[in-house]
Design a protein around this motif. Sequence first.
Motif, mmCIF file in Angstrom:
data_model
loop_
_atom_site.group_PDB
_atom_site.id
_atom_site.type_symbol
_atom_site.label_atom_id
_atom_site.label_comp_id
_atom_site.label_asym_id
_atom_site.label_seq_id
_atom_site.Cartn_x
_atom_site.Cartn_y
_atom_site.Cartn_z
ATOM 1 N N VAL A 76 0.741 -1.428 0.299
ATOM 2 C CA VAL A 76 -0.288 -0.316 0.137
ATOM 3 C C VAL A 76 0.955 1.199 0.048
ATOM 4 O O VAL A 76 2.376 1.007 0.643
ATOM 5 C CB VAL A 76 -0.601 -0.170 1.224
ATOM 6 N N ARG A 77 0.661 2.285 -0.821
ATOM 7 C CA ARG A 77 1.462 3.515 -0.977
ATOM 8 C C ARG A 77 0.521 4.383 -0.641
ATOM 9 O O ARG A 77 -0.655 4.298 -1.495
ATOM 10 C CB ARG A 77 1.877 3.804 -1.919
ATOM 11 N N TYR A 95 0.628 5.759 9.793
ATOM 12 C CA TYR A 95 0.202 3.978 9.788
ATOM 13 C C TYR A 95 -1.211 3.814 8.797
ATOM 14 O O TYR A 95 -1.982 4.505 8.797
ATOM 15 C CB TYR A 95 0.172 4.008 11.432
ATOM 16 N N LEU A 96 -0.887 2.597 8.797
ATOM 17 C CA LEU A 96 -1.816 1.589 8.099
ATOM 18 C C LEU A 96 -2.669 0.926 8.842
ATOM 19 O O LEU A 96 -2.142 -0.187 10.182
ATOM 20 C CB LEU A 96 -1.864 0.667 7.207
ATOM 21 N N ARG A 122 -5.324 -4.796 12.540
ATOM 22 C CA ARG A 122 -3.855 -4.408 13.543
ATOM 23 C C ARG A 122 -3.721 -2.771 12.918
ATOM 24 O O ARG A 122 -4.465 -2.729 11.530
ATOM 25 C CB ARG A 122 -2.720 -4.944 12.605
ATOM 26 N N LYS A 123 -2.442 -2.054 13.429
ATOM 27 C CA LYS A 123 -1.854 -1.182 12.821
ATOM 28 C C LYS A 123 -0.194 -1.719 12.334
ATOM 29 O O LYS A 123 -0.028 -2.043 13.261
ATOM 30 C CB LYS A 123 -1.775 0.125 13.523
ATOM 31 N N ILE A 124 0.280 -0.789 11.147
ATOM 32 C CA ILE A 124 1.649 -1.389 10.815
ATOM 33 C C ILE A 124 1.870 -0.372 10.873
ATOM 34 O O ILE A 124 0.997 0.917 9.513
ATOM 35 C CB ILE A 124 1.486 -2.256 9.383
ATOM 36 N N LYS A 125 3.089 0.698 10.732
ATOM 37 C CA LYS A 125 3.702 1.742 10.495
ATOM 38 C C LYS A 125 4.000 1.741 8.885
ATOM 39 O O LYS A 125 4.735 0.606 8.709
ATOM 40 C CB LYS A 125 4.965 2.035 11.217
ATOM 41 N N MET A 126 4.126 2.742 8.248
ATOM 42 C CA MET A 126 4.102 2.223 7.219
ATOM 43 C C MET A 126 5.696 3.770 6.888
ATOM 44 O O MET A 126 6.492 4.333 7.308
ATOM 45 C CB MET A 126 3.398 3.290 6.192
ATOM 46 N N THR A 127 6.524 2.448 6.221
ATOM 47 C CA THR A 127 8.128 3.980 5.675
ATOM 48 C C THR A 127 7.668 4.687 4.374
ATOM 49 O O THR A 127 6.972 4.641 3.338
ATOM 50 C CB THR A 127 8.973 2.898 5.029
ATOM 51 N N ARG A 128 8.556 6.287 5.157
ATOM 52 C CA ARG A 128 8.754 7.011 4.247
ATOM 53 C C ARG A 128 9.171 6.509 3.044
ATOM 54 O O ARG A 128 10.567 6.759 3.542
ATOM 55 C CB ARG A 128 9.719 8.099 4.894
#
Length: 107
Positions: free
Chosen positions: A38-39, A49-50, A58-64
């Motif tokens: 996902v972008r 966070y997704l 769940r919540k997942i931190k996204m990468t910059r």
Amino acid sequence: MSFNISKQAIDQLLNVSHHDPFHYLGCHPGKHPGEYLVRGVFPEAREVYLDIKGLNARKIKMTRLHQDGLFQVVFKSNSRPIYQFLVNEYTGGIQKHHDPYQFMPQI
């Protein structure tokens, strides 16, 4: 969908000049079975966070990926996820956003 993204495509997405943003943004199958990518673009975000809903909640931190606010995350899921973005802004606010790229173009 392209799993890899070129500097030119990133610049076009961030400048809102890409001819097909659906190709890169939103949710796409990953490289492996059961994997998703996902972008999203959030120039105001300190972090994103997704927030995945449903059975696999769940919540997942996204990468910059770019300093101007392009984020991505790759994760496993049994089915195409239903999700929102939780955006922690530089101002300290937290915003919840639906992903407009979850929906296919109608025109």
